[in-house]
Structures are given as C-alpha cells and as structure tokens.
Design a protein around this motif. Structure first.
Motif, short mmCIF file in Angstrom:
data_model
loop_
_atom_site.label_atom_id
_atom_site.label_comp_id
_atom_site.label_asym_id
_atom_site.label_seq_id
_atom_site.Cartn_x
_atom_site.Cartn_y
_atom_site.Cartn_z
N CYS A 88 0.96 -1.45 -0.09
CA CYS A 88 -0.02 0.08 -0.06
C CYS A 88 0.97 1.21 0.14
O CYS A 88 0.57 2.24 -0.70
N GLU A 89 2.03 1.17 0.69
CA GLU A 89 2.88 2.38 0.84
C GLU A 89 3.67 2.47 -0.50
O GLU A 89 3.90 3.66 -0.90
N VAL A 98 -8.11 7.86 -2.52
CA VAL A 98 -6.64 7.91 -2.46
C VAL A 98 -6.28 9.01 -3.58
O VAL A 98 -5.36 9.68 -3.47
N THR A 120 -9.47 3.31 -3.25
CA THR A 120 -8.40 3.54 -4.15
C THR A 120 -8.74 5.01 -4.87
O THR A 120 -7.86 5.67 -4.84
N GLU A 132 -7.40 12.36 -3.25
CA GLU A 132 -6.28 12.94 -2.47
C GLU A 132 -4.81 13.33 -2.88
O GLU A 132 -4.39 14.30 -2.48
N ARG A 133 -4.24 12.29 -3.50
CA ARG A 133 -3.00 12.46 -3.98
C ARG A 133 -2.99 13.49 -5.29
O ARG A 133 -2.04 14.19 -5.10
N THR A 147 0.18 5.47 0.74
CA THR A 147 -0.59 5.68 1.88
C THR A 147 -0.50 4.46 2.98
O THR A 147 -0.06 3.46 2.74
N ARG A 148 -0.30 5.01 4.30
CA ARG A 148 -0.18 4.20 5.09
C ARG A 148 -1.56 3.49 5.72
O ARG A 148 -2.41 4.44 6.25
N ILE A 149 -1.78 2.33 5.79
CA ILE A 149 -3.05 2.02 6.22
C ILE A 149 -2.99 1.32 7.59
O ILE A 149 -4.10 0.73 8.30
#
Length: 141
Positions: free
Chosen positions: A16-17, A82, A79, A85-86, A22-24
C-alpha cells in the motif's frame, strides 16, 4: 503458530505504501479496506472450489457474487479516494519528493508516478490509474 495473517498484513502495509504512498497500518488497525482485502482473497478461493460459479451469470446471482461486488465497491472506493487526495496534494505542492520517515529520498509511490504521467499530457484517466493500482495491489494476494 500461524504466521500467515501477520505476513499478509505486513505485505499489505508495504504494498500500500509503495503503490499509493498511503499508510493503512494493517498490522495494528482493522479497517473496512483491510477486511475487504482479506475477504476477497478467501472469496476467490471459494469460487475456484465451486466450478459452477465460473459462469458469470451463476456467480452474479450467488451470495458469493453479491459479496464480491460489495467488496469491490469498498476496494475501488478506497483507491479512488486515495487518487483524489494524492492528485489534490500534487496540485498543491510542487515538490512531493520529500524525505520519508525511513530516510529514503526521491522515491515516489507508483500512484504519484502515474498521476504525473497523466498530468504531462498522458492519456491515463482516473479509472485507468485505479485499475493499475488495484492490479499492483492484488497481484500478490
């Protein structure tokens, strides 16, 4: 001791990172996304064990098919959030290649690279980017 769940969650954190930046915290926190990732893997094994569900119509009418669709909504929704946001973060900041907590410099996640490629006149839509990220995420699971 069964280490499979620990290794799976650690892999999910790492992938994920690397793919989305992103840290989950899958190893320490439980979320809808983490549960959906784990359950969809189980669901696909169940589908393989039931050959009558290979037909798309039969699968879509089954309880497994309906659960599969609900899980996909959770996964795709995460997804897509994310990506939004990114993209917003990238448009606000010129320099996104900042030093990470572990001290590695100039290592961008796959998502940032895809977003930059789409901003530079590429033909990647948000759905194309989501498909690439999801493929990367679930290739190992």
């Amino acid at each position: 001791m069964d280490v499979y769940p620990y290794i799976t969650r650690c892999s999910l954190d790492i992938i994920c990172e690397a793919s989305m930046g992103t840290r989950i915290n899958a190893q320490t926190q439980d979320s809808d996304y983490v549960r959906a990732v784990c359950r969809i893997g189980q669901l696909l094994v169940e589908k393989m064990l039931k050959p009558w569900l290979e037909h798309p119509l039969m699968f879509s009418l089954s309880a497994l098919g309906r659960e599969h669709n609900q899980l996909l909504e959770i996964l795709h929704g995460f997804t897509e959030n994310v990506i939004r946001e990114r993209r917003k973060t990238l448009s606000e900041k010129e320099d996104v290649a900042k030093e990470m907590d572990i001290g590695i410099r100039n290592r961008l996640p796959l998502l940032d690279l895809l977003l930059r490629a789409s901003d530079d006149g590429g033909v990647l839509s948000d759905q194309d980017i989501r498909n690439e990220i999801d493929t990367f995420m679930f290739e190992d699971f």
